[in-house]
Design an enzyme around this catalytic site. Structure first.
Site, PDB file in Angstrom:
ATOM      1  N   GLN A   1      40.390 -82.864  68.078  1.00 24.97           N
ATOM      2  CA  GLN A   1      40.861 -82.826  66.696  1.00 24.97           C
ATOM      3  C   GLN A   1      39.655 -82.853  65.757  1.00 24.97           C
ATOM      4  O   GLN A   1      39.177 -83.917  65.371  1.00 24.97           O
ATOM      5  CB  GLN A   1      41.807 -83.991  66.400  1.00 24.97           C
ATOM      6  CG  GLN A   1      42.443 -83.841  65.031  1.00 24.97           C
ATOM      7  CD  GLN A   1      43.531 -84.857  64.790  1.00 24.97           C
ATOM      8  OE1 GLN A   1      44.063 -85.478  65.701  1.00 24.97           O
ATOM      9  NE2 GLN A   1      43.874 -85.029  63.531  1.00 24.97           N
ATOM     10  N   PHE A   2      39.185 -81.668  65.377  1.00 27.04           N
ATOM     11  CA  PHE A   2      37.989 -81.573  64.544  1.00 27.04           C
ATOM     12  C   PHE A   2      38.172 -82.232  63.187  1.00 27.04           C
ATOM     13  O   PHE A   2      37.209 -82.676  62.572  1.00 27.04           O
ATOM     14  CB  PHE A   2      37.545 -80.115  64.379  1.00 27.04           C
ATOM     15  CG  PHE A   2      38.356 -79.321  63.391  1.00 27.04           C
ATOM     16  CD1 PHE A   2      37.936 -79.211  62.079  1.00 27.04           C
ATOM     17  CD2 PHE A   2      39.524 -78.682  63.781  1.00 27.04           C
ATOM     18  CE1 PHE A   2      38.670 -78.469  61.161  1.00 27.04           C
ATOM     19  CE2 PHE A   2      40.267 -77.953  62.878  1.00 27.04           C
ATOM     20  CZ  PHE A   2      39.843 -77.842  61.560  1.00 27.04           C
ATOM     21  N   THR A   3      39.410 -82.391  62.726  1.00 23.93           N
ATOM     22  CA  THR A   3      39.627 -82.984  61.411  1.00 23.93           C
ATOM     23  C   THR A   3      39.238 -84.461  61.360  1.00 23.93           C
ATOM     24  O   THR A   3      39.097 -85.026  60.274  1.00 23.93           O
ATOM     25  CB  THR A   3      41.091 -82.807  60.949  1.00 23.93           C
ATOM     26  OG1 THR A   3      41.955 -83.415  61.908  1.00 23.93           O
ATOM     27  CG2 THR A   3      41.434 -81.338  60.787  1.00 23.93           C
TER      28      THR A   3
END
Length: 150
Positions: free
Chosen positions: A78-80
């Protein structure tokens, strides 16, 4: 590397209408990777995740780790999690590592967790549009950043 750990009754990942991973009771681990993460971060986080005592013992006290509780672990990229919200209202993802750096680290983290647990660790699919479903048990949610070891 940042992880958001959620103790779950169950969790699953669906991509394009197909369920690709699912677990029963255990941990959902969302993973954000930055440019300067290393195998040292992986080793430290693996120990933390596997040894985190957030499962109840017979007295109802959070005193057991995921292995002692017989739980499973599901890992989802989850890059966020690497979002910077310092300026304005639109998050910046400049600290999130690109695919060339992030994929190998994500795969090594998953392999390290699998080895520590002694069983396969299901995952999402890096870069995919995923629908992650979970029943947070407790709720118990813990944030850990390998660059800010508190």
């Amino acid at each position: 590397m940042r992880v958001l750990i959620q103790r779950v009754a169950r969790a699953s990942v669906t991509i394009a209408g197909e369920r690709v991973s699912a677990i029963g009771p255990g941990l959902l681990v969302l993973v954000g990777i930055t440019h300067d993460d290393t195998d040292e971060d992986i080793a430290w986080l693996t120990r933390k995740i596997v040894q985190l005592r957030i499962f109840n013992d017979e007295a109802g006290v959070m005193n057991r780790d995921v292995r002692e509780a017989g739980g499973e672990v599901l890992v989802v990229s989850q890059f966020t999690l690497m979002a910077s919200t310092r300026k304005g209202n639109r998050p910046s993802y400049i600290h999130a590592a690109g695919e060339a750096i992030a994929v190998p680290l994500y795969e090594r983290l998953t392999a390290a967790l699998s080895q520590a647990l002694g069983r396969p660790v299901p995952t999402g699919r890096f870069g995919a549009d995923m629908q992650v479903e979970l029943i947070n048990d407790g709720p118990v949610t813990i944030w850990i950043d390998s660059h800010n070891k508190e």
